[in-house]
Scaffold this active site. Structure first.
Site, PDB file in Angstrom:
ATOM      1  N   LYS A 296       6.333   1.607   5.642  1.00 31.97           N
ATOM      2  CA  LYS A 296       5.853   2.873   5.068  1.00 31.97           C
ATOM      3  C   LYS A 296       5.177   3.811   6.073  1.00 31.97           C
ATOM      4  O   LYS A 296       5.173   5.023   5.873  1.00 31.97           O
ATOM      5  CB  LYS A 296       4.880   2.595   3.916  1.00 31.97           C
ATOM      6  CG  LYS A 296       5.558   2.038   2.672  1.00 31.97           C
ATOM      7  CD  LYS A 296       4.557   1.906   1.536  1.00 31.97           C
ATOM      8  CE  LYS A 296       5.207   1.277   0.319  1.00 31.97           C
ATOM      9  NZ  LYS A 296       4.332   1.283  -0.855  1.00 31.97           N
TER      10      LYS A 296
ATOM     11  N   GLY B 229      -9.866  -3.734  -1.721  1.00 25.54           N
ATOM     12  CA  GLY B 229      -8.715  -3.765  -0.812  1.00 25.54           C
ATOM     13  C   GLY B 229      -8.631  -2.465  -0.030  1.00 25.54           C
ATOM     14  O   GLY B 229      -9.124  -1.415  -0.488  1.00 25.54           O
TER      15      GLY B 229
ATOM     16  N   GLY C 209      -2.135  -0.745   2.379  1.00 26.54           N
ATOM     17  CA  GLY C 209      -1.288   0.417   2.116  1.00 26.54           C
ATOM     18  C   GLY C 209      -1.447   0.973   0.714  1.00 26.54           C
ATOM     19  O   GLY C 209      -1.567   2.192   0.524  1.00 26.54           O
TER      20      GLY C 209
ATOM     21  N   THR D 153     -11.880  -7.434   5.134  1.00 27.08           N
ATOM     22  CA  THR D 153     -12.150  -6.897   6.472  1.00 27.08           C
ATOM     23  C   THR D 153     -12.874  -5.559   6.290  1.00 27.08           C
ATOM     24  O   THR D 153     -12.246  -4.531   5.987  1.00 27.08           O
ATOM     25  CB  THR D 153     -10.830  -6.689   7.236  1.00 27.08           C
ATOM     26  OG1 THR D 153     -10.056  -7.895   7.132  1.00 27.08           O
ATOM     27  CG2 THR D 153     -11.061  -6.351   8.693  1.00 27.08           C
TER      28      THR D 153
ATOM     29  N   TYR E 202       1.652  -7.133 -11.248  1.00 31.13           N
ATOM     30  CA  TYR E 202       2.242  -7.304 -12.587  1.00 31.13           C
ATOM     31  C   TYR E 202       2.998  -8.628 -12.711  1.00 31.13           C
ATOM     32  O   TYR E 202       3.687  -8.872 -13.693  1.00 31.13           O
ATOM     33  CB  TYR E 202       3.106  -6.106 -12.998  1.00 31.13           C
ATOM     34  CG  TYR E 202       4.097  -5.652 -11.966  1.00 31.13           C
ATOM     35  CD1 TYR E 202       3.764  -4.653 -11.063  1.00 31.13           C
ATOM     36  CD2 TYR E 202       5.367  -6.216 -11.887  1.00 31.13           C
ATOM     37  CE1 TYR E 202       4.653  -4.227 -10.099  1.00 31.13           C
ATOM     38  CE2 TYR E 202       6.266  -5.801 -10.928  1.00 31.13           C
ATOM     39  CZ  TYR E 202       5.902  -4.804 -10.040  1.00 31.13           C
ATOM     40  OH  TYR E 202       6.794  -4.398  -9.080  1.00 31.13           O
TER      41      TYR E 202
END
Ligand code: NAP
Length: 277
Positions: free
Chosen positions: A66, A127, A130, A153, A221
């Site tokens: 990405k 989180g 990405g 992190t 999901y």
């Protein structure tokens, strides 16, 4: 002539995008095919040149490409530029334009269950990978009241919070501190893979301090409801899994490619079926 679309990634065999997009094209009577292409990192540039050479009309881009893919495109949409990642490419008259529909897809999944406006919501994102980036930057651009990012992190959370700080009030926090301050948030979003099949007993953080009238959301999901969501629901929270985000990001890609509204219910049904639901 049949138009060709697809998704590129590594690995890619698990992707539900082909069944979802094929169902949408079929429902809309469009003469199109959608294929999953396995593209290892070292062939990314050639894959993009192949897209030009073969006249592939549009691609979805998934892990791990990405960010890198942006180097090979002719134009990047401003939101994708801000996010720093592209998940959709449109080829128009030989020009490749990159978009990011992940954050917008998430926002569309949140709207139907959110009573508060985004401008009055305090959001915790768990989180800083990405997916977190797409959602955090989109929410920040929409003017969310306050954004806190926590991550294993911490330096990655700090870097993302700094980027979001250009658009709204944002901060990074260690996981333990975020856990202790859960009552301060209206929306809590797990963007990590913790709790995903097969590790279904794991949670990204403890919900012991969860407040009232909170939305707890998980991008996962599979399973359909993670332990994180099940525990949040037991504590009275409204819950949201990642399925609607997945369908919405695909629907937005479909619109960029075809100019038509996507048949979201048809797309959701076929994905649910694939998931065994
Ligand atoms: P990514 O860029 O690899 O980021 C992974 C994130 O999860 C990082 O913040 C990482 O922390 C954290 N993490 C991973 N394993 C961990 C562990 N054992 N303990 C603590 N933290 C851990 O991946 P991504 O693209 O953001 O995807 C993340 C999740 O979102 C995946 O489950 C993916 O399937 C899901 N997703 C869903 C949709 C949808 O449409 N529903 C779309 C995109 C992604 P560190 O920084 O410390 O490594």
């Amino acid at each position: 002539m049949k138009q060709v679309y697809g998704v590129i990634g590594d690995p890619i065999s698990h992707s539900l995008s082909p069944v979802m997009q094929e169902a949408a094209f079929k429902y809309c009577h469009l003469d199109a095919a959608y294929h999953a292409f396995h593209v290892p990192k070292q062939y990314l540039e050639q894959a993009v040149q192949g897209m030009r050479g073969l006249g592939v009309k549009g691609l979805n881009v998934t892990l791990p490409h990405k960010v890198e893919i942006m180097n090979f495109l002719d134009e990047i949409d401003p939101l994708a530029e801000k996010i720093g990642a592209v998940n959709t490419i449109v080829q128009e008259d030989g020009k490749l334009v990159g978009y990011n529909t992940d954050g917008e897809g998430y926002m569309q999944s949140l709207q139907p269950i959110s009573e508060k406006t985004i401008a009055s919501s305090r959001v915790l994102i768990i989180g800083a990978g990405g997916a977190a980036k797409g959602i955090a930057i989109t929410m920040a651009s929409y003017g969310v009241k306050e954004l806190v990012i926590t991550n294993r992190t911490l330096s990655k959370a700090e870097s993302l919070a700094k980027d979001c700080g250009k658009y709204t009030s944002s901060a990074a926090m260690p996981i333990g501190m975020a856990q202790a301050k859960l009552t301060e948030f209206d929306i809590i979003i797990n963007t990590t893979s913790i709790g995903m099949t097969p590790d279904i007993d794991t949670m990204p953080l403890s919900l012991e301090m969860l407040g009232k009238n909170v939305i707890v959301s998980d991008l996962i999901y599979t399973p359909f409801q993670t332990r994180f969501l099940l525990e949040a629901e037991k504590k009275g929270a409204k819950i949201l899994n990642g399925l609607d985000m997945f369908v919405n990001q695909g629907a937005l890609s479909f619109k960029y490619w075809t100019g038509q509204e996507a048949p979201r219910e048809i797309m959701k049904d076929v994905v649910m079926k694939e998931l065994g639901g």
